[in-house]
Design a protein around this motif. Structure first.
Motif, PDB file in Angstrom:
ATOM      1  N   HIS A  28     -14.260  -2.260 -60.921  1.00  0.00           N
ATOM      2  CA  HIS A  28     -14.889  -3.446 -61.493  1.00  0.00           C
ATOM      3  C   HIS A  28     -15.222  -4.475 -60.419  1.00  0.00           C
ATOM      4  CE1 HIS A  28     -13.853  -2.041 -65.544  1.00  0.00           C
ATOM      5  NE2 HIS A  28     -14.553  -3.049 -66.033  1.00  0.00           N
ATOM      6  N   ALA A  29     -14.308  -4.672 -59.464  1.00  0.00           N
ATOM      7  CA  ALA A  29     -14.516  -5.690 -58.439  1.00  0.00           C
ATOM      8  C   ALA A  29     -15.630  -5.293 -57.478  1.00  0.00           C
ATOM      9  CB  ALA A  29     -13.220  -5.934 -57.676  1.00  0.00           C
ATOM     10  N   THR A  30     -15.707  -4.012 -57.137  1.00  0.00           N
ATOM     11  CA  THR A  30     -16.770  -3.573 -56.228  1.00  0.00           C
ATOM     12  C   THR A  30     -18.132  -3.702 -56.884  1.00  0.00           C
ATOM     13  OG1 THR A  30     -15.188  -1.989 -55.305  1.00  0.00           O
ATOM     14  CG2 THR A  30     -17.493  -1.718 -54.684  1.00  0.00           C
ATOM     15  N   VAL A  31     -18.221  -3.287 -58.140  1.00  0.00           N
ATOM     16  CA  VAL A  31     -19.471  -3.446 -58.881  1.00  0.00           C
ATOM     17  C   VAL A  31     -19.815  -4.932 -59.020  1.00  0.00           C
ATOM     18  CG1 VAL A  31     -20.571  -3.111 -61.139  1.00  0.00           C
ATOM     19  CG2 VAL A  31     -19.290  -1.243 -60.073  1.00  0.00           C
ATOM     20  N   ALA A  32     -18.797  -5.765 -59.241  1.00  0.00           N
ATOM     21  CA  ALA A  32     -19.026  -7.208 -59.332  1.00  0.00           C
ATOM     22  C   ALA A  32     -19.634  -7.740 -58.046  1.00  0.00           C
ATOM     23  CB  ALA A  32     -17.710  -7.928 -59.634  1.00  0.00           C
ATOM     24  N   GLY A  33     -19.048  -7.369 -56.907  1.00  0.00           N
ATOM     25  CA  GLY A  33     -19.571  -7.842 -55.633  1.00  0.00           C
ATOM     26  C   GLY A  33     -20.990  -7.394 -55.388  1.00  0.00           C
ATOM     27  N   ALA A  34     -21.299  -6.152 -55.763  1.00  0.00           N
ATOM     28  CA  ALA A  34     -22.636  -5.610 -55.538  1.00  0.00           C
ATOM     29  C   ALA A  34     -23.662  -6.262 -56.465  1.00  0.00           C
ATOM     30  CB  ALA A  34     -22.622  -4.099 -55.737  1.00  0.00           C
ATOM     31  N   CYS A  35     -23.362  -6.320 -57.743  1.00  0.00           N
ATOM     32  CA  CYS A  35     -24.331  -6.837 -58.712  1.00  0.00           C
ATOM     33  C   CYS A  35     -24.583  -8.335 -58.508  1.00  0.00           C
ATOM     34  CB  CYS A  35     -23.847  -6.579 -60.132  1.00  0.00           C
ATOM     35  SG  CYS A  35     -23.856  -4.828 -60.605  1.00  0.00           S
ATOM     36  N   ARG A  63      -4.276  -8.468 -56.680  1.00  0.00           N
ATOM     37  CA  ARG A  63      -5.244  -9.441 -56.169  1.00  0.00           C
ATOM     38  C   ARG A  63      -6.012  -8.885 -54.974  1.00  0.00           C
ATOM     39  NH1 ARG A  63      -7.159 -14.642 -55.887  1.00  0.00           N
ATOM     40  NH2 ARG A  63      -6.065 -15.182 -57.795  1.00  0.00           N
ATOM     41  N   SER A  64      -5.348  -8.219 -54.041  1.00  0.00           N
ATOM     42  CA  SER A  64      -6.059  -7.708 -52.867  1.00  0.00           C
ATOM     43  C   SER A  64      -7.020  -6.589 -53.237  1.00  0.00           C
ATOM     44  CB  SER A  64      -5.079  -7.247 -51.793  1.00  0.00           C
ATOM     45  OG  SER A  64      -4.131  -6.338 -52.305  1.00  0.00           O
ATOM     46  N   ASP A  65      -6.813  -5.909 -54.363  1.00  0.00           N
ATOM     47  CA  ASP A  65      -7.823  -4.968 -54.863  1.00  0.00           C
ATOM     48  C   ASP A  65      -9.130  -5.710 -55.103  1.00  0.00           C
ATOM     49  OD1 ASP A  65      -5.816  -3.077 -54.908  1.00  0.00           O
ATOM     50  OD2 ASP A  65      -5.640  -3.002 -57.081  1.00  0.00           O
ATOM     51  N   TYR A  66      -9.028  -6.877 -55.736  1.00  0.00           N
ATOM     52  CA  TYR A  66     -10.209  -7.695 -56.017  1.00  0.00           C
ATOM     53  C   TYR A  66     -10.860  -8.190 -54.729  1.00  0.00           C
ATOM     54  CZ  TYR A  66     -12.009 -12.499 -56.100  1.00  0.00           C
ATOM     55  OH  TYR A  66     -12.710 -13.642 -55.828  1.00  0.00           O
ATOM     56  N   THR A  67     -10.075  -8.778 -53.840  1.00  0.00           N
ATOM     57  CA  THR A  67     -10.644  -9.451 -52.678  1.00  0.00           C
ATOM     58  C   THR A  67     -11.414  -8.482 -51.794  1.00  0.00           C
ATOM     59  OG1 THR A  67      -8.716 -10.921 -52.700  1.00  0.00           O
ATOM     60  CG2 THR A  67     -10.109 -10.987 -50.754  1.00  0.00           C
ATOM     61  N   GLN A  68     -10.787  -7.383 -51.434  1.00  0.00           N
ATOM     62  CA  GLN A  68     -11.461  -6.448 -50.529  1.00  0.00           C
ATOM     63  C   GLN A  68     -12.593  -5.688 -51.221  1.00  0.00           C
ATOM     64  OE1 GLN A  68     -11.264  -6.364 -47.421  1.00  0.00           O
ATOM     65  NE2 GLN A  68      -9.368  -7.446 -46.966  1.00  0.00           N
ATOM     66  N   SER A  69     -12.475  -5.479 -52.511  1.00  0.00           N
ATOM     67  CA  SER A  69     -13.507  -4.717 -53.220  1.00  0.00           C
ATOM     68  C   SER A  69     -14.773  -5.539 -53.434  1.00  0.00           C
ATOM     69  CB  SER A  69     -12.954  -4.217 -54.560  1.00  0.00           C
ATOM     70  OG  SER A  69     -11.842  -3.376 -54.351  1.00  0.00           O
ATOM     71  N   VAL A  70     -14.632  -6.839 -53.685  1.00  0.00           N
ATOM     72  CA  VAL A  70     -15.803  -7.699 -53.785  1.00  0.00           C
ATOM     73  C   VAL A  70     -16.590  -7.665 -52.473  1.00  0.00           C
ATOM     74  CG1 VAL A  70     -16.473 -10.136 -53.815  1.00  0.00           C
ATOM     75  CG2 VAL A  70     -15.050  -9.239 -55.630  1.00  0.00           C
ATOM     76  N   LEU A  71     -15.882  -7.695 -51.345  1.00  0.00           N
ATOM     77  CA  LEU A  71     -16.555  -7.620 -50.045  1.00  0.00           C
ATOM     78  C   LEU A  71     -17.225  -6.263 -49.853  1.00  0.00           C
ATOM     79  CD1 LEU A  71     -13.914  -9.372 -47.746  1.00  0.00           C
ATOM     80  CD2 LEU A  71     -16.051 -10.318 -48.645  1.00  0.00           C
TER      81      LEU A  71
END
Length: 582
Positions: A429-436, A501-509
């Protein structure tokens, strides 16, 4: 349990995974990495036998799928997650305990709620945020940082802004907790869709008993649709108003759903396009060759002084128009998923629910845990946690489906089945969030103020104008609300108990890099003369034009693109250069 093992057999006393099954699991993944095509053809599987009563592992092969429009997923990397036996991991677990405790407190009541204040106070003392000076380094070496937290910054994203501004705290502390894009009505052609959602009934959590926890770790199939309100009666649906509501939203969403909705809201409300759009600030959604935006739209009028369009007698449509952004915001999602799935099935980070099993055995039951998981300082942090103390004290008082039971440090889960059957790091979810969101920031003017901010009432039945002191500060911009949207969706998974939390932070990047990769490759396909600029999640400018990307004013060393050229495989690895983008 030092690594992801959900779906394999676990010892009923210690909760430790069956060693031979886990070794087979790892060996099979190593074979896949060595020769993906041949291994898959031979009948790749991660368990020695199939069993219809067990949950299936989620799509491990997708991380080895190639893509024609972005770099091979194997070239994207994220730092190692915090060590199991680290203060950082303990801090992240304590944040998750607080999320579970506060899951049913309405966002509208956070400013005055004593438990919210207690959570902010404790989390302000813990190393919870990645090092602003070394965001791409192994956290064990770089260490995490402590940031003062208030009720306005609790559980929010936006800590990456400290990369550009060393004095910044949580940049997304402006406005209501929820992004405006999760609240406003969605214009979808002739439809107008209010964002009243099915939600889960309050006060019901799962996996708070050892036997239930163990069955879920073994891969037991469970009905995920328990406890839902409003499935058949629309009058019972409500606007998102609690963390449980947000957790339920990200349990069932189509991965790019929130970002497609955001694009529709921005297009349908007449928000201006990126100043670098060669056709000017207006955006023809329907392709009629004339303005489709309201002429009294405040956001558009404020952008009117940015210069004349390069092609004043033309409108964008398939390029630099509505259909382009609507397709690209969905197109980038699967590309981001492939990149993060490679990381998931390489790092094999355990889920928070598994870590909480270690905490339970070590601290509540006093049983030595495997791998010498907790050193003295880590165990001290956990034992001293106000969140863990409140959680164990609340057992038997209605916080779970069980009424009479012993104290437990198991993380109360919002989903009946707990986490998905794939590893934790990074987060899909976080990676898709960062990309979209990166695609949306590249298309729309992020500097304009979001018009008419609202928030949900405590019961979720109504939207009311947001009256906070910061409502008219000039900081509630489209960019802020898009960044906040990415954080809401990503951290909403944490609120369910399934991510760190670090799943979110690094995945958004990671998602941001995948999007820039895609936008750069597409830049050579246009005839238009353009240059789009927007800010990264770290608060630094990104500039993309034909055959060129600049970050923080510096041109990146990317392979040169010629019009219509498709990069050959040996020239397609630009992921390493994009790693500098924070």
């Amino acid at each position: 349990m030092a690594r992801f093992s959900k779906g394999l057999d676990h010892d009923p006393t210690t909760g430790e995974v069956n060693a031979s099954q886990f070794q087979l699991f790892v060996d099979q993944l190593k074979k896949l990495n060595a020769d993906p095509g041949q291994v898959a053809k031979r009948g790749f599987q991660l368990r020695s036998k199939t069993c219809d009563s067990l949950r299936r592992f989620v799509n491990p092969q997708s991380g080895w799928a190639l893509d024609t429009e972005v770099t091979d997923p194997c070239c994207y990397v994220i730092p190692e997650p915090p060590d199991l036996n680290s203060q950082e991991e303990a801090a992240e677990m304590i944040e998750l305990y607080w999320m579970a405790l506060l899951r049913d407190v309405p966002f509208a009541q956070w400013d005055d709620h004593p438990l919210v204040a207690a959570a902010a106070e404790e989390l302000s003392t813990l190393p919870l945020f990645i090092n602003r000076d070394a965001p791409n380094e192994n956290p064990t070496n770089a260490g995490f940082e402590v940031i003062p937290i208030t009720s306005k910054s609790l559980f929010r994203g936006g800590e990456l802004a400290r990369f550009a501004d060393q004095t910044a705290g949580i940049s997304e502390s402006i406005g209501p907790y929820l992004s405006q894009f999760l609240l406003h009505e969605i214009p979808y052609g002739t439809l107008r869709i209010p964002q009243r959602c099915i939600h889960a009934a309050s006060g019901i959590d799962y996996m708070t008993e050892w036997s239930e926890w163990l069955h879920v770790q073994d891969g037991e199939r469970r009905n995920p649709n328990q406890n839902l309100v409003g499935q058949h009666d629309p009058s019972q649906r409500r606007y998102l108003s609690t963390m449980r509501d947000l957790a339920t939203y990200v349990h069932y969403d189509a991965l790019y759903e929130a970002y497609l909705n955001a694009a529709l809201i921005l297009l349908g409300s007449g928000y201006p396009t990126n100043p670098g759009n060669p056709y000017g600030p207006g955006c023809s959604v329907m392709g009629t060759g004339q303005d489709q935006r309201p002429h009294d739209n405040e956001a558009y009028l404020k952008s009117a002084d940015r210069g004349s369009p390069k092609y004043p007698d033309q409108d964008g449509f398939g390029t630099f128009g509505g259909p382009q952004v609507l397709s690209q915001v969905t197109e980038v999602a699967t590309r981001a998923l492939k990149a993060v799935w490679r990381q998931k099935w390489t790092h094999l980070r355990l889920r928070p629910e598994a870590y909480s099993g270690l905490v339970h055995r070590a601290i509540v039951d006093g049983v030595p845990v495997p791998y010498e998981a907790f050193d003295i300082e880590v165990e001290r942090i956990l034992r001293a946690s106000c969140a863990l103390d409140r959680l164990t004290a609340s057992r038997g008082k209605g916080r779970s489906r069980h009424r009479d039971h012993d104290p437990s440090a198991l993380l109360p889960m919002a989903f009946p089945e707990g986490s998905p059957t794939h590893p934790s790091y990074g987060a899909g979810h976080a990676t898709v969030a960062g990309a979209c969101v990166t695609v949306l920031k590249a298309f729309f003017d992020g500097t304009v103020q979001f018009i008419g901010p609202v928030e949900a009432t405590a019961d979720g039945q109504h939207l009311v104008p947001y009256q906070g002191m910061d409502a008219h500060s000039g900081k509630m911009t489209v960019e802020l609300e898009l960044n906040k949207l990415a954080a809401n969706i990503a951290i909403g998974r944490n609120m369910a108990g399934v991510h760190w939390r670090s799943d979110y932070t690094q995945s958004v990047l990671l998602g941001q890099r995948v999007a820039v990769d895609m936008l750069y490759r597409k830049s050579a396909t246009y005839t238009e003369d353009y240059c789009i600029r927007f800010n990264s999640f770290g608060g630094k400018p990104i500039e993309i034009q034909a055959g060129q990307v600049k970050y923080a004013g510096k041109k990146l060393s990317l392979p040169e693109l010629k019009r219509g050229e498709c990069l050959e495989p040996e020239r397609c690895n630009i992921a390493n250069e994009l790693k500098s983008i924070i």
